[in-house]
Write an enzyme that holds these catalytic residues in place. Structure first.
Site, PDB file in Angstrom:
ATOM      1  N   HIS A  10      57.083  37.563  27.902  1.00 19.29           N
ATOM      2  CA  HIS A  10      58.026  37.119  28.077  1.00 19.29           C
ATOM      3  C   HIS A  10      58.066  36.270  26.965  1.00 19.29           C
ATOM      4  CE1 HIS A  10      59.953  39.484  30.645  1.00 19.29           C
ATOM      5  NE2 HIS A  10      58.798  39.851  31.685  1.00 19.29           N
ATOM      6  N   HIS A  85      62.961  45.266  29.061  1.00 10.79           N
ATOM      7  CA  HIS A  85      63.545  43.313  28.422  1.00 10.79           C
ATOM      8  C   HIS A  85      63.588  43.949  26.956  1.00 10.79           C
ATOM      9  CE1 HIS A  85      63.552  40.398  31.380  1.00 10.79           C
ATOM     10  NE2 HIS A  85      62.705  41.585  31.659  1.00 10.79           N
TER      11      HIS A  85
END
Length: 123
Positions: A10, A85
């Site tokens: 991330h 994501h």
């Protein structure tokens, strides 16, 4: 062959809205890359969510590129597998394609054929 497996890095995430948390993520990612080079790892596999957003922050993209270039300089290959994501909400090119296109040691796996066709026709 020695391999390092990472997931859910991330990059670019500002946890709890704090910018310093974003930089903590870059520092930790850089540390893993440096350890991989030091330990003579041959392959780094990142399975999902390299970036926190489908359109990553410029800092996140730059950090990833710099780390992957450093791995390339030491003969280390990188395999990227996109996570949830990593996919844009609208039809758009995955940022991971950019990494695969500009870096000779990066390979993208696990992308449905339809998404690859969209990329080649419209980019």
């Amino acid at each position: 062959m020695q391999i390092i497996h990472l997931a859910d890095t991330h990059l670019g995430k500002q946890q709890y809205g704090y910018e310093f948390r974003e930089f903590d993520g870059y520092e930790l990612f850089r540390e893993v890359i440096e350890n991989a080079i030091r330990d003579h790892i041959r392959l780094v596999v990142i399975s999902g969510d390299l970036f926190d957003e489908p359109r990553p922050r410029n800092r996140a993209l730059r950090n990833a590129i710099n780390c992957f270039k450093e791995l390339s300089n030491h003969g280390v290959k990188v395999v990227l597998i996109p996570g949830d994501h990593d996919y844009p909400k609208r039809r758009d090119t995955l940022p991971l394609y950019v990494l695969e296109d500009v870096l000779d040691n990066v390979v993208l796996l696990g992308v449905p054929t339809s998404k690859r066709e969209f990329r080649t026709r419209y980019v």
